[in-house]
Enzyme design. Structure first.
Site, mmCIF file in Angstrom:
data_model
loop_
_atom_site.group_PDB
_atom_site.id
_atom_site.type_symbol
_atom_site.label_atom_id
_atom_site.label_comp_id
_atom_site.label_asym_id
_atom_site.label_seq_id
_atom_site.Cartn_x
_atom_site.Cartn_y
_atom_site.Cartn_z
ATOM 1 N N GLU A 151 6.092 47.235 7.843
ATOM 2 C CA GLU A 151 6.762 46.685 6.646
ATOM 3 C C GLU A 151 6.139 47.349 5.432
ATOM 4 O O GLU A 151 5.020 47.011 5.040
ATOM 5 C CB GLU A 151 6.570 45.161 6.582
ATOM 6 C CG GLU A 151 7.271 44.392 7.670
ATOM 7 C CD GLU A 151 8.788 44.500 7.581
ATOM 8 O OE1 GLU A 151 9.312 44.795 6.485
ATOM 9 O OE2 GLU A 151 9.441 44.300 8.606
ATOM 10 N N CYS A 196 6.557 43.689 -2.729
ATOM 11 C CA CYS A 196 7.338 44.790 -2.148
ATOM 12 C C CYS A 196 8.811 44.662 -2.524
ATOM 13 O O CYS A 196 9.540 45.639 -2.524
ATOM 14 C CB CYS A 196 7.181 44.800 -0.633
ATOM 15 S SG CYS A 196 7.721 43.271 0.129
HETATM 16 P P1 NAD Z 1 -2.372 49.485 1.692
HETATM 17 O O1 NAD Z 1 -1.477 50.291 2.546
HETATM 18 O O2 NAD Z 1 -3.330 50.169 0.823
HETATM 19 O O3 NAD Z 1 -3.243 48.482 2.589
HETATM 20 C C1 NAD Z 1 -2.630 47.582 3.489
HETATM 21 C C2 NAD Z 1 -3.625 47.241 4.572
HETATM 22 O O4 NAD Z 1 -3.899 48.420 5.335
HETATM 23 C C3 NAD Z 1 -4.962 46.756 4.057
HETATM 24 O O5 NAD Z 1 -5.434 45.739 4.882
HETATM 25 C C4 NAD Z 1 -5.839 47.988 4.179
HETATM 26 O O6 NAD Z 1 -7.201 47.664 4.304
HETATM 27 C C5 NAD Z 1 -5.295 48.596 5.452
HETATM 28 N N1 NAD Z 1 -5.551 50.042 5.608
HETATM 29 C C6 NAD Z 1 -5.837 50.948 4.649
HETATM 30 N N2 NAD Z 1 -5.996 52.172 5.201
HETATM 31 C C7 NAD Z 1 -5.822 52.042 6.522
HETATM 32 C C8 NAD Z 1 -5.833 52.941 7.617
HETATM 33 N N3 NAD Z 1 -6.088 54.236 7.460
HETATM 34 N N4 NAD Z 1 -5.583 52.467 8.857
HETATM 35 C C9 NAD Z 1 -5.305 51.149 9.046
HETATM 36 N N5 NAD Z 1 -5.279 50.242 8.038
HETATM 37 C C10 NAD Z 1 -5.526 50.680 6.795
HETATM 38 O O7 NAD Z 1 -1.426 48.505 0.857
HETATM 39 P P2 NAD Z 1 -1.860 47.424 -0.240
HETATM 40 O O8 NAD Z 1 -2.213 48.129 -1.489
HETATM 41 O O9 NAD Z 1 -2.848 46.478 0.348
HETATM 42 O O10 NAD Z 1 -0.502 46.609 -0.407
HETATM 43 C C11 NAD Z 1 0.522 46.989 -1.249
HETATM 44 C C12 NAD Z 1 1.645 47.668 -0.475
HETATM 45 O O11 NAD Z 1 2.142 46.798 0.541
HETATM 46 C C13 NAD Z 1 2.827 47.989 -1.355
HETATM 47 O O12 NAD Z 1 3.283 49.287 -1.058
HETATM 48 C C14 NAD Z 1 3.866 46.955 -0.938
HETATM 49 O O13 NAD Z 1 5.205 47.338 -1.178
HETATM 50 C C15 NAD Z 1 3.580 46.801 0.507
HETATM 51 N N6 NAD Z 1 4.123 45.540 1.020
HETATM 52 C C16 NAD Z 1 5.223 45.581 1.842
HETATM 53 C C17 NAD Z 1 5.784 44.391 2.285
HETATM 54 C C18 NAD Z 1 7.000 44.386 3.167
HETATM 55 O O14 NAD Z 1 7.305 43.340 3.737
HETATM 56 N N7 NAD Z 1 7.723 45.475 3.308
HETATM 57 C C19 NAD Z 1 5.230 43.174 1.893
HETATM 58 C C20 NAD Z 1 4.108 43.177 1.063
HETATM 59 C C21 NAD Z 1 3.555 44.370 0.618
#
Ligand code: NAD
Length: 487
Positions: free
Chosen positions: A254, A288
């Site tokens: 997502e 998001c």
């Molecule tokens: P992010 O991708 O930076 O981090 C998300 C999660 O992934 C965190 O827990 C982070 O620690 C982990 N992570 C980071 N690097 C990783 C790796 N290499 N391998 C595995 N895990 C890793 O995102 P964010 O800044 O925490 O959140 C914001 C983003 O989330 C925005 O782009 C938003 O649109 C998206 N989002 C999407 C939805 C949806 O339902 N489509 C809902 C909420 C947020």
């Protein structure tokens, strides 16, 4: 606030039914985005901690998978009640750790969380199979769904409770064991949630919780050979890495979007302007599904702009999340605030005009308070139009026709949500059917969604793959099994 459940402490990891220390002594400080104070610390876990959690989940997996779905539903319902009973402490922790306003937003997230657990309980009981015909009349065929086994869940910081729970609650209810890795910047309130709901009585190892840096613990979880499925909610960039690291495992991804919000010339402008407040300023735009690109018909643009500007002044009160008047809190972290600055600066350099806001507000304990920002004269070459800003912005771009809107929406490659305002429902439906988005609202904010419905990015776009909501996760994290009985 009960003495028993408090945010402010040094949290460990929850593995195999026990709170325990990490294999490392490193800690991550949880800093409140509103006050700048250290409110707790969490363990900076390692790949060894992930391995321990996965082993525990694997050991617990067979008996949880073969337990009656009615028993699993009972545990999930108990968890839901425990969360509801701690609504106040959970909402306050969320306001402190994430920064969302207590009164206007934090309670809502806790209420939705309660729903995720009870909905998962109901859906688990309803999962059913069938008895298809056999070619041979002396055989009987049973076809039913079985859980995948061990599922890893990685979640973001914008809705720290529900973005994890929308995946792990149904994954657990379907009979999987789970390892949850929350976002580091809201890991303390996530730990508090875990402490509360595991009292429901999950057998040891069924639910595990490991905090740490995503690139370490999240990566180790994705790559672990004993994990069968990964549910990830987060950015496009991380999602792309995870798709590769977890190749071969079942995946729900997502990812991000830019929430195009279209206003046609026959729209009810008052209603459209009111919807902008929710679309752009809920969670300070860190959603998001936030409306981040406004495609407005040129014949109504000036009137719409004036309405949005005056409504923003009137109704958006940037401030301390604990103050009852606050309708918008600070951004969660410096990286997010930097992106807001960068996108506004880029838009101005390329010819946009600031109607309101555009800066971080001074006079607060931290520099994370971004002003509600309205920009006119936006064009598709600006970062604010083409990518996800994740801040409180209303970038307005003029269009001349429905077709203009459709072409622009489909140009940027996202495919999550969109909204269109028009008094002609046929036009609204035609727009909905023409844009690449998993979800389209006609005459409602991009941020409107109902948690029992399938939600996710349209396949083939940057916004991810698979769905959450309703029974989507139960289906994704279970698979068909066929048994033939030879009579
Ligand atoms: P992010 O991708 O930076 O981090 C998300 C999660 O992934 C965190 O827990 C982070 O620690 C982990 N992570 C980071 N690097 C990783 C790796 N290499 N391998 C595995 N895990 C890793 O995102 P964010 O800044 O925490 O959140 C914001 C983003 O989330 C925005 O782009 C938003 O649109 C998206 N989002 C999407 C939805 C949806 O339902 N489509 C809902 C909420 C947020």
């Amino acid at each position: 606030m009960t003495a028993q459940h408090e945010l402010g402490r040094d949290w460990g990891l929850y593995i195999d039914g026990q709170w325990q220390t990490s294999s490392t002594t490193d800690r991550i400080s949880s800093i409140s985005p509103s006050s700048g104070k250290v409110i707790a610390t969490v363990s900076q876990g390692s790949s060894a901690d992930i391995d321990k959690a996965v082993q525990a989940a694997r050991r617990a997996s067979r008996s949880w998978a073969s337990a009656s779905p009615f028993y699993r539903a009972e545990v999930m319902n108990k968890a839901s009640q425990l969360i509801a009973g701690e609504r106040e402490v959970l909402a306050r922790a969320l306001a402190d750790d994430q920064g969302k306003p207590l009164v206007s937003e934090a309670y809502d997230e806790v209420d939705e969380l309660v729903l995720y657990f009870s909905m998962a309980a109901e859906d688990a009981k309803r999962q059913s199979g069938s008895m298809p015909h056999s070619i041979d009349p002396t055989r009987r065929v049973l076809q039913y769904r079985v859980p995948l086994g061990v599922v890893g869940v990685i979640s973001p910081w914008n809705w720290p409770y529900t973005m994890g729970a929308e995946v792990f609650a149904p994954a657990l209810a379907a009979g999987n064991s789970v390892i949850w890795v929350p976002a580091p910047s809201t890991a303390a309130c996530s730990a508090l949630l875990v402490e509360i709901f595991v009292e429901a009585g999950f057998p040891n190892g069924v639910f595990n919780f490991v905090t740490g840096l995503g690139a370490v613990v999240g990566d180790a979880l994705c790559a672990h050979p004993s994990v069968d499925g990964i549910g990830f909610v987060g950015s496009v960039a991380t999602g792309e890495k995870i798709a590769v690291r977890a190749a071969g495992k079942r995946q729900i991804l997502e990812l991000g979007g830019n929430g195009p919000f279209v206003v046609l010339e026959d729209a009810n402008l008052e209603k459209a302007a009111a919807a902008v407040m929710d679309a752009s300023f809920l969670c300070a735009g860190q959603s998001c599904t936030a409306g981040e690109l406004f495609l407005v018909h040129r014949s109504v643009k000036e009137e719409f702009l004036e309405m949005v500007a005056s409504l923003t002044k009137e109704s958006i009160h940037l401030g301390d999340p604990f103050s009852p008047e606050t309708t918008m809190g600070p951004l969660n972290n410096e990286a997010c605030a930097d992106k807001f600055d960068e996108h506004v600066k880029d838009a101005i350099a390329k010819g946009a005009r600031i109607v309101q806001g555009g800066k971080r507000e001074g006079g607060f304990p931290t520099t994370l308070y971004a002003q509600a920002t309205i920009l006119d004269g936006v064009n598709p070459d600006m970062l604010i139009a083409s990518s996800e800003t994740f801040g409180p912005v209303v970038p307005i771009l003029e269009i001349s026709s429905d077709q203009d809107a459709i072409e622009l929406v489909n140009r940027f490659g996202f495919g999550l949500t969109s909204a269109v305002f028009t008094s002609d429902l046929s036009r609204g439906l035609s727009y909905a059917e023409s844009v690449d988005a998993g979800w389209v609202n006609v005459n409602a904010s991009t941020n409107l969604w109902e948690s029992h419905l399938p939600f996710g990015g349209r396949s083939g776009t940057l916004s991810g793959r698979g769905r959450v909501g309703g029974s989507s996760v139960l289906d994704a994290f279970s698979e068909p099994k066929v048994v033939i009985l030879q009579l």
